[in-house]
Scaffold this motif. Structure first.
Motif, PDB file in Angstrom:
ATOM      1  N   LEU A  22       5.049   2.920  12.880  1.00 62.37           N
ATOM      2  CA  LEU A  22       5.070   4.330  12.488  1.00 62.37           C
ATOM      3  C   LEU A  22       5.747   4.441  11.128  1.00 62.37           C
ATOM      4  N   VAL A  23       5.093   5.128  10.187  1.00 62.80           N
ATOM      5  CA  VAL A  23       5.638   5.324   8.850  1.00 62.80           C
ATOM      6  C   VAL A  23       5.658   6.816   8.546  1.00 62.80           C
ATOM      7  N   THR A  24       6.825   7.346   8.215  1.00 64.64           N
ATOM      8  CA  THR A  24       6.911   8.746   7.812  1.00 64.64           C
ATOM      9  C   THR A  24       6.749   8.843   6.300  1.00 64.64           C
ATOM     10  N   GLY A  25       6.295  10.013   5.850  1.00 61.54           N
ATOM     11  CA  GLY A  25       6.069  10.196   4.421  1.00 61.54           C
ATOM     12  C   GLY A  25       5.013   9.256   3.892  1.00 61.54           C
ATOM     13  N   ALA A  26       3.949   9.052   4.656  1.00 64.02           N
ATOM     14  CA  ALA A  26       2.970   8.006   4.341  1.00 64.02           C
ATOM     15  C   ALA A  26       1.696   8.518   3.676  1.00 64.02           C
ATOM     16  N   THR A  27       1.698   9.758   3.210  1.00 62.34           N
ATOM     17  CA  THR A  27       0.471  10.270   2.584  1.00 62.34           C
ATOM     18  C   THR A  27       0.437  10.036   1.082  1.00 62.34           C
ATOM     19  N   ALA A  28       1.542   9.596   0.503  1.00 60.69           N
ATOM     20  CA  ALA A  28       1.584   9.363  -0.941  1.00 60.69           C
ATOM     21  C   ALA A  28       2.758   8.433  -1.251  1.00 60.69           C
ATOM     22  N   GLY A  29       2.825   7.975  -2.489  1.00 59.28           N
ATOM     23  CA  GLY A  29       3.962   7.195  -2.944  1.00 59.28           C
ATOM     24  C   GLY A  29       4.168   5.893  -2.197  1.00 59.28           C
ATOM     25  N   THR A  30       5.435   5.511  -2.071  1.00 58.66           N
ATOM     26  CA  THR A  30       5.763   4.236  -1.444  1.00 58.66           C
ATOM     27  C   THR A  30       5.352   4.203   0.018  1.00 58.66           C
ATOM     28  N   GLY A  31       5.502   5.324   0.738  1.00 62.31           N
ATOM     29  CA  GLY A  31       5.129   5.359   2.142  1.00 62.31           C
ATOM     30  C   GLY A  31       3.660   5.039   2.359  1.00 62.31           C
ATOM     31  N   PHE A  32       2.820   5.534   1.480  1.00 63.85           N
ATOM     32  CA  PHE A  32       1.382   5.247   1.541  1.00 63.85           C
ATOM     33  C   PHE A  32       1.129   3.755   1.356  1.00 63.85           C
ATOM     34  N   GLU A  33       1.843   3.136   0.411  1.00 65.67           N
ATOM     35  CA  GLU A  33       1.688   1.707   0.156  1.00 65.67           C
ATOM     36  C   GLU A  33       2.228   0.875   1.320  1.00 65.67           C
ATOM     37  N   ARG A  40      -3.063  -3.878   6.597  1.00 64.54           N
ATOM     38  CA  ARG A  40      -3.710  -5.130   6.193  1.00 64.54           C
ATOM     39  C   ARG A  40      -3.240  -6.297   7.051  1.00 64.54           C
ATOM     40  N   ARG A  41      -2.084  -6.165   7.664  1.00 65.55           N
ATOM     41  CA  ARG A  41      -1.564  -7.220   8.533  1.00 65.55           C
ATOM     42  C   ARG A  41      -2.073  -7.103   9.967  1.00 65.55           C
ATOM     43  N   GLY A  42      -2.891  -6.088  10.233  1.00 64.38           N
ATOM     44  CA  GLY A  42      -3.513  -5.955  11.541  1.00 64.38           C
ATOM     45  C   GLY A  42      -2.822  -5.023  12.505  1.00 64.38           C
ATOM     46  N   ALA A  43      -1.750  -4.332  12.067  1.00 65.26           N
ATOM     47  CA  ALA A  43      -1.031  -3.430  12.967  1.00 65.26           C
ATOM     48  C   ALA A  43      -1.806  -2.142  13.201  1.00 65.26           C
ATOM     49  N   LYS A  44      -1.567  -1.525  14.331  1.00 67.04           N
ATOM     50  CA  LYS A  44      -1.958  -0.139  14.513  1.00 67.04           C
ATOM     51  C   LYS A  44      -0.916   0.685  13.779  1.00 67.04           C
ATOM     52  N   VAL A  45      -1.325   1.510  12.841  1.00 70.61           N
ATOM     53  CA  VAL A  45      -0.384   2.242  12.003  1.00 70.61           C
ATOM     54  C   VAL A  45      -0.513   3.739  12.264  1.00 70.61           C
ATOM     55  N   ILE A  46       0.602   4.345  12.623  1.00 69.03           N
ATOM     56  CA  ILE A  46       0.670   5.794  12.799  1.00 69.03           C
ATOM     57  C   ILE A  46       1.335   6.368  11.550  1.00 69.03           C
ATOM     58  N   ILE A  47       0.632   7.257  10.873  1.00 68.31           N
ATOM     59  CA  ILE A  47       1.202   7.894   9.691  1.00 68.31           C
ATOM     60  C   ILE A  47       1.556   9.338  10.045  1.00 68.31           C
ATOM     61  N   GLN A  69      -9.447  -0.095  11.281  1.00 67.27           N
ATOM     62  CA  GLN A  69      -9.821   1.228  11.784  1.00 67.27           C
ATOM     63  C   GLN A  69      -8.743   1.854  12.662  1.00 67.27           C
ATOM     64  N   ASN A  70      -7.744   1.062  13.020  1.00 68.42           N
ATOM     65  CA  ASN A  70      -6.754   1.513  13.993  1.00 68.42           C
ATOM     66  C   ASN A  70      -5.602   2.247  13.298  1.00 68.42           C
ATOM     67  N   ILE A  71      -5.957   3.346  12.638  1.00 68.91           N
ATOM     68  CA  ILE A  71      -4.990   4.175  11.916  1.00 68.91           C
ATOM     69  C   ILE A  71      -4.970   5.554  12.564  1.00 68.91           C
ATOM     70  N   VAL A  72      -3.775   6.025  12.893  1.00 66.47           N
ATOM     71  CA  VAL A  72      -3.621   7.312  13.571  1.00 66.47           C
ATOM     72  C   VAL A  72      -2.812   8.249  12.679  1.00 66.47           C
ATOM     73  N   ALA A  73      -3.321   9.459  12.481  1.00 60.62           N
ATOM     74  CA  ALA A  73      -2.623  10.464  11.674  1.00 60.62           C
ATOM     75  C   ALA A  73      -2.097  11.562  12.589  1.00 60.62           C
ATOM     76  N   ARG A  74      -0.789  11.832  12.508  1.00 61.93           N
ATOM     77  CA  ARG A  74      -0.185  12.863  13.338  1.00 61.93           C
ATOM     78  C   ARG A  74       0.704  13.761  12.480  1.00 61.93           C
TER      79      ARG A  74
END
Length: 317
Positions: A22-33, A40-47, A69-74
């Motif tokens: 889970l990454v907060t602030g992930a829509t831009a900047g460092t969080g997005f990166e 890219r490492r294969g994790a399911k990522v919740i942004i 494809q396993n990306i979840v936006a909440r």
């Protein structure tokens, strides 16, 4: 010819297949990166972010970049404790959470109280993340070994924790609130490490340095905003490289015994100063609980209903 940069020591090829981050602030900047790196490492990522439109766009960009494809936006708004609690409730469907990266950092917000009675800069930069991390602890313990990375700032060296006034409006400059919040991030990390001992949940804090971003986008003064953002874009470090440090702390085996420490450029930085003031770190924890209105009943109820037995949260109450 290969050129070494500040983050050359942060590179790792660890895969995260089957892991959830889970990454907060992930829509831009460092969080997005950071989110792209984890994907890219294969994790399911919740942004997580408060802006639904930006979330949708970031999700698609992360999928296109990583092929994952396993990306979840909440949606979650750290300026609302209700939003944070609702967000945690929505994670009931997640079987595990291996990595939490609290990447939120905002400056230039209004000097006012939120609906929760908290100073806006302090809530967005600290109190909201404190509550989120506290309430997610049972799930992370159940997923252990798991890791929490709290992104702070070098500005913390100018921070000051005055428990009688740290939540007051018109007390500090905008930058002053930011410094205080980033110091609190580190102090809470140190204290959580003590309380979560033997749980399998590791917690780290870090200073990412200045990255090429529009960090000052919330400033009302357009001239000052443009000058400061231009300086960052010119002198800052590439965001995809800055992101490697958070990921490095979150995944590399070498940090298994380094929980509770503070890092900069992938090396321990000022940890002893933060860790030694046990009275301060303990009081930051307890006062933060009061301000975000955590009660023992709520802690246990959430631990039991959302993620497991009452004993799972007991250590950090």
């Amino acid at each position: 010819m290969y050129r070494r940069d500040d983050f050359s020591d942060c590179d790792t090829d660890i895969r995260l297949d089957g892991k959830v981050a889970l990454v907060t602030g992930a829509t831009a900047g460092t969080g997005f990166e950071i989110a792209k790196n984890l994907a890219r490492r294969g994790a399911k990522v919740i942004i997580a972010s408060r802006n639904a439109t930006k979330l949708a766009g970031a999700k698609q960009d992360i999928i296109m970049d990583s092929g994952n494809q396993n990306i979840v936006a909440r949606q979650m708004d750290l300026a609302s404790l209700t939003s944070v609690r609702n967000f945690v409730g929505e994670l009931r469907s997640e079987p595990r959470l291996d990595i939490l990266i609290n990447n939120i950092g905002a400056i230039g917000l209004q000097d006012r109280l939120t609906e929760d009675g908290l100073q806006l800069m302090m809530q967005v930069n600290y109190f909201g993340s404190f509550l989120l991390t506290f309430l997610l602890f049972p799930l992370m313990r159940r997923s252990a070994p798991s890791r929490i990375v709290n992104v702070s700032s070098l500005a913390l060296i100018l921070g000051h924790i005055d428990f009688d006034n740290w939540n007051d409006v018109n007390k500090y400059s905008n930058f002053g609130y930011y410094c205080n919040a980033k110091l609190a991030d580190v102090l809470f990390s140190v204290e959580m490490n003590k309380r979560a001992a033997d749980s399998g949940v590791s917690v780290y804090s870090m200073d990412p340095g200045l990255g090429k971003s529009e960090f000052f986008r919330n400033f009302e003064n357009d001239i000052l905003k443009n000058i400061l953002n231009s300086a960052l874009l010119h002198f800052g470090r590439p965001l995809h490289r800055v992101a490697t440090m958070s990921v490095y702390l979150a995944v590399d085996p070498k940090f298994e015994t380094e929980s509770g420490k503070h890092f900069r450029d992938c090396k321990e930085f000022y940890s002893s100063w933060f860790a030694n003031d046990t009275i301060l770190t303990r009081r930051v924890w307890e006062e933060s609980k009061k301000l975000v209105r955590i009660t023992r009943e709520e802690d246990w109820e959430r631990a039991q209903n959302n993620f497991g037995s009452r004993t799972q949260l007991y250590n950090i109450i």
